[in-house]
Design an enzyme around this catalytic site. Structure first.
Site, PDB file in Angstrom:
ATOM      1  CD  GLU A 150      35.689  -8.965  -8.264  1.00 35.42           C
ATOM      2  OE1 GLU A 150      35.871  -7.968  -7.533  1.00 35.42           O
ATOM      3  OE2 GLU A 150      36.420  -9.978  -8.240  1.00 35.42           O
ATOM      4  NE  ARG A 197      51.926 -13.351  -4.387  1.00 32.13           N
ATOM      5  CZ  ARG A 197      52.402 -14.596  -4.467  1.00 32.13           C
ATOM      6  NH1 ARG A 197      53.612 -14.876  -4.037  1.00 32.13           N
ATOM      7  NH2 ARG A 197      51.660 -15.545  -4.972  1.00 32.13           N
ATOM      8  N   GLY A 254      43.049 -12.625  -9.244  1.00 28.31           N
ATOM      9  CA  GLY A 254      43.528 -13.800  -9.971  1.00 28.31           C
ATOM     10  C   GLY A 254      44.761 -14.283  -9.257  1.00 28.31           C
ATOM     11  CD  GLU A 255      48.909 -16.624  -7.748  1.00 28.15           C
ATOM     12  OE1 GLU A 255      48.029 -16.950  -6.922  1.00 28.15           O
ATOM     13  OE2 GLU A 255      49.975 -16.081  -7.433  1.00 28.15           O
ATOM     14  CB  SER A 256      49.995 -11.186  -8.272  1.00 31.84           C
ATOM     15  OG  SER A 256      50.641 -11.927  -7.264  1.00 31.84           O
ATOM     16  CB  CYS A 273      42.409  -9.587  -4.942  1.00 30.72           C
ATOM     17  SG  CYS A 273      42.864 -10.924  -3.826  1.00 30.72           S
ATOM     18  CG  HIS A 284      37.708 -10.538  -4.937  1.00 33.04           C
ATOM     19  ND1 HIS A 284      38.217 -10.754  -6.198  1.00 33.04           N
ATOM     20  CD2 HIS A 284      38.599 -11.081  -4.083  1.00 33.04           C
ATOM     21  CE1 HIS A 284      39.355 -11.388  -6.113  1.00 33.04           C
ATOM     22  NE2 HIS A 284      39.618 -11.606  -4.830  1.00 33.04           N
ATOM     23  CB  ILE A 321      39.283 -14.880  -2.632  1.00 36.22           C
ATOM     24  CG1 ILE A 321      37.754 -14.659  -2.541  1.00 36.22           C
ATOM     25  CG2 ILE A 321      39.599 -16.285  -3.143  1.00 36.22           C
ATOM     26  CD1 ILE A 321      37.059 -14.565  -3.887  1.00 36.22           C
ATOM     27  NE  ARG A 322      44.655 -18.803  -3.264  1.00 28.84           N
ATOM     28  CZ  ARG A 322      45.899 -18.617  -3.713  1.00 28.84           C
ATOM     29  NH1 ARG A 322      46.926 -18.676  -2.894  1.00 28.84           N
ATOM     30  NH2 ARG A 322      46.125 -18.400  -4.979  1.00 28.84           N
TER      31      ARG A 322
HETATM   32  N1  GLN Z   1      46.834 -14.832  -3.745  1.00 30.12           N
HETATM   33  C1  GLN Z   1      46.745 -14.206  -5.032  1.00 30.12           C
HETATM   34  C2  GLN Z   1      48.077 -13.607  -5.476  1.00 30.12           C
HETATM   35  O1  GLN Z   1      49.036 -13.666  -4.779  1.00 30.12           O
HETATM   36  C3  GLN Z   1      45.665 -13.143  -5.055  1.00 30.12           C
HETATM   37  C4  GLN Z   1      44.312 -13.770  -4.858  1.00 30.12           C
HETATM   38  C5  GLN Z   1      43.180 -13.071  -5.549  1.00 30.12           C
HETATM   39  O2  GLN Z   1      43.386 -12.210  -6.396  1.00 30.12           O
HETATM   40  N2  GLN Z   1      41.980 -13.473  -5.240  1.00 30.12           N
HETATM   41  O3  GLN Z   1      48.150 -13.067  -6.541  1.00 30.12           O
END
Ligand code: GLN
Length: 217
Positions: free
Chosen positions: A189, A114, A53-55, A85, A187, A146-147
């Site tokens: 999942e 990150r 997700g987005e930390s 992630c 990921h 993914i990022r």
């Molecule tokens: N870039 C996101 C972060 O800094 C992590 C990306 C992800 O969980 N797919 O949290």
């Protein structure tokens, strides 16, 4: 032998991120999977998955929902946790480029960076060698990034499970384990391969078994 043990109860932190796929993967593997959003739910699990997700957002919500202290306490007491992630970032003791004010739950003696792979290669896929604990889970894993963060530094007690296999980031650490804590930059999942989740379910099962031996019911 003791009677057949009940299914391990594994929570998925559900304040933000891709929760559903993890619940499905855990259920497929025979765990009793549930979402974790409230402090009381932290007490009712044998292990936890922290999704991608987005930390930065996840951290804010974990604090707003008063989950930070109970989660830190259970991690300190040895509860198995798997972070994917953003979940890896949440488990890291140190972030190389944290947002001001960004906190983690911590527990893993690693420094993460990150969005480490840069903008051009925001998302990519690669087959990686993985240090499976069980020989029945042989072969490479198809990793979807993914990022994603990478592990910039890992302490002596941290086992490296996988590294980037090619390209400009070849050799970077993207999967680790330290005791009952496991994390991947990628990921698992998203596909149908359940081996990474199976590794984690096994950590939860054996942790529970050890506890039962020490504290017989
Ligand atoms: N870039 C996101 C972060 O800094 C992590 C990306 C992800 O969980 N797919 O949290």
């Amino acid at each position: 032998m003791a009677a057949a043990s009940p299914r391990p109860r594994i929570g998925v932190l559900a304040v933000q991120g891709d929760v559903r796929e993890h619940l499905a993967a855990l259920t497929e593997l025979g765990a009793e999977a549930s979402t974790v959003r409230r402090p009381a739910e932290v007490d009712a699990i044998d292990g936890l998955v922290i999704p991608g997700g987005e930390s930065t957002v996840m951290d804010k919500l974990v604090r707003a929902f008063e989950l930070q202290a109970p989660l830190r306490a259970r991690i300190a007491a040895g509860m198995p946790v798997y972070g994917s992630c953003a979940g890896m970032i949440m488990l890291a003791d140190r972030i190389a480029d944290a947002r001001p004010d960004q906190q983690t739950l911590g527990g893993l003696d690693i420094t993460v960076r990150r969005n480490a792979f840069g903008r051009q290669v925001d998302s990519f896929e690669q087959d990686l060698d993985f240090a499976w604990s069980d020989p029945s889970r042989a072969g490479t894993v198809h990793a979807v990034f993914i990022r994603a963060p990478w592990v910039e530094e890992a302490g002596n007690g941290v086992e490296v499970l996988a590294r980037v296999s090619g390209g400009p980031a070849a050799g970077r650490i993207v999967a680790v384990r330290q005791g009952n804590l496991m994390a991947t930059s990628f990921h698992p999942e998203v596909g149908a391969d359940r081996r990474v989740h199976a590794e984690f379910v096994e950590i939860v099962r054996s942790h529970r078994q050890q506890r039962n031996v020490r504290e017989p019911a």
